[in-house]
Design a protein around this motif. Sequence first.
Motif, PDB file in Angstrom:
ATOM      1  N   ASN A 157      24.022  17.686  -4.027  1.00 38.58           N
ATOM      2  CA  ASN A 157      22.979  17.260  -3.094  1.00 38.58           C
ATOM      3  C   ASN A 157      21.871  18.317  -3.071  1.00 38.58           C
ATOM      4  N   GLU A 158      20.684  17.955  -3.483  1.00 42.26           N
ATOM      5  CA  GLU A 158      19.583  18.917  -3.585  1.00 42.26           C
ATOM      6  C   GLU A 158      19.000  19.296  -2.228  1.00 42.26           C
ATOM      7  N   ARG A 159      19.393  18.600  -1.201  1.00 42.95           N
ATOM      8  CA  ARG A 159      18.854  18.901   0.134  1.00 42.95           C
ATOM      9  C   ARG A 159      19.356  20.238   0.657  1.00 42.95           C
ATOM     10  N   PHE A 160      20.602  20.615   0.282  1.00 39.54           N
ATOM     11  CA  PHE A 160      21.193  21.860   0.766  1.00 39.54           C
ATOM     12  C   PHE A 160      21.501  22.789  -0.398  1.00 39.54           C
ATOM     13  N   ASP A 161      21.254  24.092  -0.198  1.00 42.38           N
ATOM     14  CA  ASP A 161      21.676  25.094  -1.169  1.00 42.38           C
ATOM     15  C   ASP A 161      23.194  25.224  -1.116  1.00 42.38           C
ATOM     16  N   SER A 162      23.772  25.780  -2.184  1.00 37.62           N
ATOM     17  CA  SER A 162      25.230  25.957  -2.212  1.00 37.62           C
ATOM     18  C   SER A 162      25.691  26.906  -1.112  1.00 37.62           C
ATOM     19  N   ALA A 163      24.824  27.883  -0.743  1.00 33.63           N
ATOM     20  CA  ALA A 163      25.177  28.812   0.334  1.00 33.63           C
ATOM     21  C   ALA A 163      25.455  28.050   1.620  1.00 33.63           C
ATOM     22  N   ALA A 164      24.596  27.083   1.914  1.00 41.13           N
ATOM     23  CA  ALA A 164      24.775  26.274   3.127  1.00 41.13           C
ATOM     24  C   ALA A 164      26.007  25.395   3.012  1.00 41.13           C
ATOM     25  N   ILE A 165      26.226  24.796   1.823  1.00 41.22           N
ATOM     26  CA  ILE A 165      27.364  23.904   1.622  1.00 41.22           C
ATOM     27  C   ILE A 165      28.682  24.644   1.818  1.00 41.22           C
ATOM     28  N   PHE A 166      28.836  25.803   1.177  1.00 38.12           N
ATOM     29  CA  PHE A 166      30.089  26.545   1.285  1.00 38.12           C
ATOM     30  C   PHE A 166      30.328  27.049   2.712  1.00 38.12           C
ATOM     31  N   VAL A 189      28.050  26.609  16.603  1.00 37.33           N
ATOM     32  CA  VAL A 189      26.713  27.193  16.558  1.00 37.33           C
ATOM     33  C   VAL A 189      26.312  27.476  15.109  1.00 37.33           C
ATOM     34  N   SER A 190      27.267  28.032  14.354  1.00 37.42           N
ATOM     35  CA  SER A 190      27.013  28.357  12.953  1.00 37.42           C
ATOM     36  C   SER A 190      26.630  27.115  12.153  1.00 37.42           C
ATOM     37  N   ILE A 191      27.372  26.050  12.327  1.00 36.37           N
ATOM     38  CA  ILE A 191      27.101  24.805  11.602  1.00 36.37           C
ATOM     39  C   ILE A 191      25.705  24.274  11.945  1.00 36.37           C
ATOM     40  N   MET A 192      25.344  24.337  13.211  1.00 39.00           N
ATOM     41  CA  MET A 192      24.020  23.854  13.637  1.00 39.00           C
ATOM     42  C   MET A 192      22.900  24.680  13.011  1.00 39.00           C
ATOM     43  N   LEU A 193      23.086  26.001  12.972  1.00 39.64           N
ATOM     44  CA  LEU A 193      22.052  26.880  12.412  1.00 39.64           C
ATOM     45  C   LEU A 193      21.870  26.656  10.900  1.00 39.64           C
ATOM     46  N   VAL A 194      23.009  26.553  10.199  1.00 37.18           N
ATOM     47  CA  VAL A 194      22.945  26.392   8.739  1.00 37.18           C
ATOM     48  C   VAL A 194      22.441  25.009   8.349  1.00 37.18           C
ATOM     49  N   ALA A 195      22.861  23.986   9.074  1.00 34.38           N
ATOM     50  CA  ALA A 195      22.539  22.612   8.699  1.00 34.38           C
ATOM     51  C   ALA A 195      21.132  22.194   9.142  1.00 34.38           C
ATOM     52  N   LEU A 196      20.689  22.681  10.286  1.00 30.62           N
ATOM     53  CA  LEU A 196      19.447  22.177  10.862  1.00 30.62           C
ATOM     54  C   LEU A 196      18.221  23.036  10.549  1.00 30.62           C
ATOM     55  N   PHE A 197      18.457  24.288  10.111  1.00 26.48           N
ATOM     56  CA  PHE A 197      17.291  25.177   9.887  1.00 26.48           C
ATOM     57  C   PHE A 197      17.207  25.637   8.444  1.00 26.48           C
ATOM     58  N   MET A 253      25.516  14.520   3.182  1.00 27.58           N
ATOM     59  CA  MET A 253      26.380  15.065   4.242  1.00 27.58           C
ATOM     60  C   MET A 253      27.718  14.325   4.317  1.00 27.58           C
ATOM     61  N   LEU A 254      27.710  13.037   3.913  1.00 30.08           N
ATOM     62  CA  LEU A 254      28.952  12.268   3.952  1.00 30.08           C
ATOM     63  C   LEU A 254      29.995  12.875   3.011  1.00 30.08           C
ATOM     64  N   ASN A 255      29.558  13.270   1.799  1.00 28.00           N
ATOM     65  CA  ASN A 255      30.489  13.888   0.848  1.00 28.00           C
ATOM     66  C   ASN A 255      31.082  15.165   1.413  1.00 28.00           C
ATOM     67  N   LEU A 256      30.251  15.970   2.078  1.00 21.90           N
ATOM     68  CA  LEU A 256      30.729  17.220   2.671  1.00 21.90           C
ATOM     69  C   LEU A 256      31.721  16.933   3.786  1.00 21.90           C
ATOM     70  N   ALA A 257      31.412  15.956   4.627  1.00 23.95           N
ATOM     71  CA  ALA A 257      32.299  15.599   5.736  1.00 23.95           C
ATOM     72  C   ALA A 257      33.652  15.117   5.210  1.00 23.95           C
ATOM     73  N   LEU A 258      33.640  14.330   4.139  1.00 29.79           N
ATOM     74  CA  LEU A 258      34.890  13.838   3.551  1.00 29.79           C
ATOM     75  C   LEU A 258      35.692  14.969   2.917  1.00 29.79           C
ATOM     76  N   SER A 259      35.001  15.936   2.306  1.00 31.41           N
ATOM     77  CA  SER A 259      35.682  17.100   1.734  1.00 31.41           C
ATOM     78  C   SER A 259      36.365  17.910   2.830  1.00 31.41           C
ATOM     79  N   VAL A 260      35.663  18.096   3.945  1.00 29.31           N
ATOM     80  CA  VAL A 260      36.226  18.831   5.093  1.00 29.31           C
ATOM     81  C   VAL A 260      37.448  18.112   5.639  1.00 29.31           C
TER      82      VAL A 260
END
Length: 287
Positions: free
Chosen positions: A234-243, A279-287, A1-8
């Motif tokens: 990061n194998e924890r998240f699919d690319s759909a969630a990452i994008f 709300v969208s971020i919470m749904l995609v990241a947490l579920f 998640m750190l890499n994603l946060a830094l990209s954002v």
Amino acid sequence: MLNLALSVLCSSLIFVVFKLFDVYKIQTLYAIITNYVVACVVGMLLYEGDVDFNEIVNKSWFLGTLALGVFFILVFNLMARASQVAGVAVASVATKMSLVMPVLFGVIFYKETLSVFQIIGILLALAAVYFASMKEKSIALSKKTLLLPLLVFLGSGIIDICMKYFQENHLDSKEVAIFSSMVFGFAALTGFVFIGTKAIKKPLKVNFRNIVGGIVLGVPNYFSIFFLIRALQNERFDSAAIFTLNNVAIVMLSTLLGILIFKEKLSLKNWGGIALAIVSIMLVALF
């Protein structure tokens, strides 16, 4: 998640720098070309291995970086033109809604699965991007001016798909820096060819302000791609969630930075878009 946060964070800073270009009267095209040179150099410096061009040319992803480099600067110019013709809001919506393309690509070609909550989150993300980018004044679009936002939509989506493809099939973690560097290098080379053809008709003058603007833009621009590719590994998240997380968070953070730094005012619809984004971020990241 750190890499994603830094990209954002880096992607959002790009929008801030673009805004400052207007303030300091920096010529965007020349600053963009300088920025690609800087991004290329940063990648070279961060690459842990020896920079052997004979070896790089034989990499399976090399020709892809050439195509992506040309595409990077082409799509950027389309974005600039779309902003002038159809408006900044329309161009922004077209760019960020392109997340649909890499999401579908991951689901169809890589058999990525999404939960019901994640699907709802992605749909909310599209609505969030739209409302967060809306302006008070409506924009009347003809069929002719709709073509540019459509091209921006397709171009941005294709770039994201290519990033996913190369990350999945050709890159290992040690090659991310040099891969990103080559993409920006070919983008710079394309830019030099373009301004070189213009120089034949009209001599170009070196503007120190444009160079400084390009240097300031180049660093976050490089790391926005570098950290995005690392996030995709990061194998924890699919690319759909990452994008989805990436695009929605960029809209949300860049909007908030606009408020804090440039005192921009938001409409009720804009605030609604930010709420949907959360709300969208919470749904995609947490579920």
